[in-house]
Design a protein around this motif. Structure first.
Motif, PDB file in Angstrom:
ATOM      1  N   ARG A  66     -52.246  -5.522   3.023  1.00  0.00           N
ATOM      2  CA  ARG A  66     -51.024  -5.515   2.343  1.00  0.00           C
ATOM      3  C   ARG A  66     -49.904  -5.039   2.902  1.00  0.00           C
ATOM      4  O   ARG A  66     -48.799  -5.653   3.196  1.00  0.00           O
ATOM      5  CB  ARG A  66     -50.842  -5.317   1.094  1.00  0.00           C
ATOM      6  N   TRP A 124     -48.846  -6.900   6.024  1.00  0.00           N
ATOM      7  CA  TRP A 124     -48.107  -8.027   5.628  1.00  0.00           C
ATOM      8  C   TRP A 124     -46.742  -7.797   5.367  1.00  0.00           C
ATOM      9  O   TRP A 124     -45.827  -8.542   5.764  1.00  0.00           O
ATOM     10  CB  TRP A 124     -48.754  -8.562   4.400  1.00  0.00           C
ATOM     11  N   THR A 143     -50.083 -15.031   9.685  1.00  0.00           N
ATOM     12  CA  THR A 143     -48.672 -14.923   9.180  1.00  0.00           C
ATOM     13  C   THR A 143     -48.064 -16.381   9.636  1.00  0.00           C
ATOM     14  O   THR A 143     -47.271 -17.069   8.533  1.00  0.00           O
ATOM     15  CB  THR A 143     -47.889 -14.039   9.784  1.00  0.00           C
ATOM     16  N   HIS A 159     -49.346 -19.037   6.738  1.00  0.00           N
ATOM     17  CA  HIS A 159     -48.976 -18.586   5.835  1.00  0.00           C
ATOM     18  C   HIS A 159     -47.439 -19.523   5.604  1.00  0.00           C
ATOM     19  O   HIS A 159     -46.799 -20.325   4.692  1.00  0.00           O
ATOM     20  CB  HIS A 159     -48.569 -17.365   5.368  1.00  0.00           C
ATOM     21  N   GLY A 205     -43.024 -11.035   2.221  1.00  0.00           N
ATOM     22  CA  GLY A 205     -44.151 -10.357   2.228  1.00  0.00           C
ATOM     23  C   GLY A 205     -44.981  -9.625   0.974  1.00  0.00           C
ATOM     24  O   GLY A 205     -46.069  -8.975   1.098  1.00  0.00           O
ATOM     25  N   ILE A 222     -49.011 -13.760  -0.363  1.00  0.00           N
ATOM     26  CA  ILE A 222     -49.234 -14.374   1.040  1.00  0.00           C
ATOM     27  C   ILE A 222     -49.675 -15.674   0.340  1.00  0.00           C
ATOM     28  O   ILE A 222     -50.025 -16.018  -0.734  1.00  0.00           O
ATOM     29  CB  ILE A 222     -50.699 -13.482   1.128  1.00  0.00           C
ATOM     30  N   ASN A 270     -56.694 -17.469   4.928  1.00  0.00           N
ATOM     31  CA  ASN A 270     -55.819 -16.433   4.066  1.00  0.00           C
ATOM     32  C   ASN A 270     -56.377 -16.519   2.543  1.00  0.00           C
ATOM     33  O   ASN A 270     -55.838 -16.110   1.706  1.00  0.00           O
ATOM     34  CB  ASN A 270     -54.460 -16.652   4.027  1.00  0.00           C
TER      35      ASN A 270
END
Length: 377
Positions: free
Chosen positions: A35, A38, A85, A88, A115, A118, A157
Motif C-alpha cells: 500500500r 501504491w 498501476t 488500475h 493511491g 486500488i 489486482n
C-alpha cells in the motif's frame, strides 16, 4: 504527426525517470505491491495521468500519458509494478472517468488517483476468454439497482483491489450487446475476492478469482447505459493496448542498453563479444524492432487523441510492442549467457514479465484477427 516532443513532454519524461529512480532505485521486489508503494505512485501522479484534473488526475492526452508511462517502464526495474498501476488506471479508472455518472466519478476517482484505493478490471471468465458475448456472469434489475451473480477467473489486482469494474450480462438475448459494466466496491455484501494464485511473471501485480453472489449495487454504479458494456470494454482496451504498452517500450529500451553495455564490456578470446556478428546483429534487430514498435504506438496515441477509433493502429501497436518485448528478452538471455539464465541479473525476470504481454489486453492472435478485419480480410 509531429515526431518532436514538446518541452513539457520532455520535462515530464525526465522528471518521471528521476522520481521513479529516487523512490525505488534498482530494488527488486518479491511479492505483491504494498500500500505504501501504491500511495507513492499516487503521489507521483502515475495513477491518474489521463483522468480529468477535477477528479484528481493529470488531464493528459494519450500521447503525453504514454510518454510518462514509457519513462516509468524505463526507470523501474519492476515491470509488475508498472503493469499493476496501469491496469488500475486504464482498465478501471478511465472507464469510470469516461462513462460513469457525475456522482460515481466524484466518489471513486479521487481515491483511485491518489493511491488511497486500488482498482481492478473483472471481465475474464473460465468459459469465455476473449469472447465478451459468452459471459456467464449475470446482473438482474432489483429495486434501486442490480444484483450480480457470477465468477471471474483472472482479475489482475483482484486480491488487493478496493474497486472492481465488473462486466455482466443484463440481457442474455442480445449477445455482446447485452453486456453491461458496473463499478463494485470491495465491501459490498456478496463480493468475494479470492487469494492470489501463482503465475509466471509480473509478481508485483497479484491476480485471483472474483466471486459475486447476490451482490447488489445501486443503479448509479452502472457505467453508461444497459448494454454498453462491450463498447466500454473496447474503449478501455484502446487505452490499455496503447498507453500501457508504452511501459514495455521503456523497459525494452533499458534492457537494450544493458545488452549493449554487456556486449561491449565482456571479452572473450581477446576481444569484446560485440565484435562477433552473432552478438551484434541480434542487438541491431532489437533496435530496429523497438524503434518501429515505438512509432506504431505513438501513431496509435495520435489517432486516439484526434478522436479516431484506432482499431487498426492500436492493434498493430500492441502486437508490435508485445512481441518485440519477448524477442528482446530472449536476445538478452543469449547475450548474458549463464547470468541471463540465473536469477540475480534480472534478465530471466524480464523474460517472464514480457510473456504475459502477448496474452493480456487481447492475445497476439486476437490482434491479428482485428487487423485482418480492418484490412477487409
Amino acid at each position: 504527426m509531429d515526431f518532436e516532443w514538446t518541452p513539457e513532454q520532455r520535462d515530464r519524461y525526465e522528471a518521471t525517470v528521476a522520481a521513479v529512480r529516487t523512490r525505488w532505485g534498482g530494488a527488486v521486489r518479491t511479492g505483491a505491491v504494498t500500500r505504501d508503494e501504491w500511495r507513492d505512485c499516487g503521489e507521483l501522479g502515475l495513477l491518474g495521468l489521463p483522468v480529468p484534473a477535477e477528479y484528481g488526475g493529470g488531464g493528459l492526452d494519450a500521447r503525453t500519458s504514454a510518454r510518462v508511462i514509457e519513462a516509468f517502464g524505463y526507470a523501474s526495474e519492476d515491470m509488475g509494478l508498472v503493469f499493476a498501476t496501469m491496469a488500475h488506471l486504464l482498465a478501471c479508472a478511465m472507464p469510470i472517468a469516461e462513462h460513469g455518472s457525475p456522482g460515481l466519478r466524484a466518489a471513486l476517482l479521487p481515491p483511485l488517483c491518489s493511491g488511497e484505493w486500488i482498482g481492478a478490471n473483472a471481465i475474464t471468465e473460465e468459459g469465455a476468454g476473449s469472447d465478451v458475448g459468452a459471459l456467464s456472469c449475470r446482473a438482474e434489475r432489483v429495486p434501486g439497482g442490480y444484483r450480480i451473480d457470477g465468477a471471474k477467473s483472472f482479475v489482475s489486482n483482484g486480491p488487493i483491489a478496493d474497486v472492481f469494474l465488473v462486466y455482466a450480462v443484463t440481457d442474455p438475448g442480445f449477445g455482446h450487446l447485452g453486456v453491461s459494466a458496473f463499478a463494485v466496491e470491495r465491501d459490498r455484501p456478496g463480493l468475494d475476492a479470492r487469494p492470489a494464485f501463482a503465475k509466471l511473471g509480473l509478481d508485483a501485480c497479484p491476480a485471483g478469482e472474483l466471486v459475486l453472489t447476490g451482490c447488489v449495487v445501486p443503479e448509479d454504479h452502472l457505467l453508461g447505459r444497459p448494454g454498453q458494456g462491450s463498447a466500454i470494454f473496447q474503449s478501455s482496451m484502446r487505452w490499455e493496448r496503447s498507453c500501457l504498452f508504452a511501459g514495455y517500450v521503456g523497459a525494452v529500451e533499458r534492457l537494450l542498453e544493458r545488452c549493449v553495455e554487456r556486449a561491449a564490456g565482456r571479452r572473450r578470446f581477446g576481444r569484446p563479444i560485440a565484435a562477433n556478428q552473432a552478438v551484434a546483429h541480434p542487438l541491431v534487430d532489437v533496435r530496429l524492432r523497438l524503434d518501429a514498435a515505438r512509432l506504431l504506438l505513438y501513431r496509435a496515441c495520435h489517432v486516439l487523441d484526434r478522436g479516431g477509433a484506432g482499431a487498426l493502429e492500436v492493434s498493430l501497436a500492441k502486437l508490435a510492442v508485445s512481441e518485440t518485448a519477448v524477442a528482446a528478452a530472449l536476445t538478452a538471455v543469449q547475450v548474458f549467457g549463464g547470468d541471463g539464465y540465473r536469477e540475480g541479473a534480472g534478465i530471466e525476470r524480464m523474460l517472464r514479465d514480457t510473456v504475459p504481454g502477448t496474452l493480456f489486453s487481447g492475445t497476439s492472435e486476437m490482434q491479428r484477427e482485428i487487423v485482418a478485419r480492418e484490412m477487409g480480410l
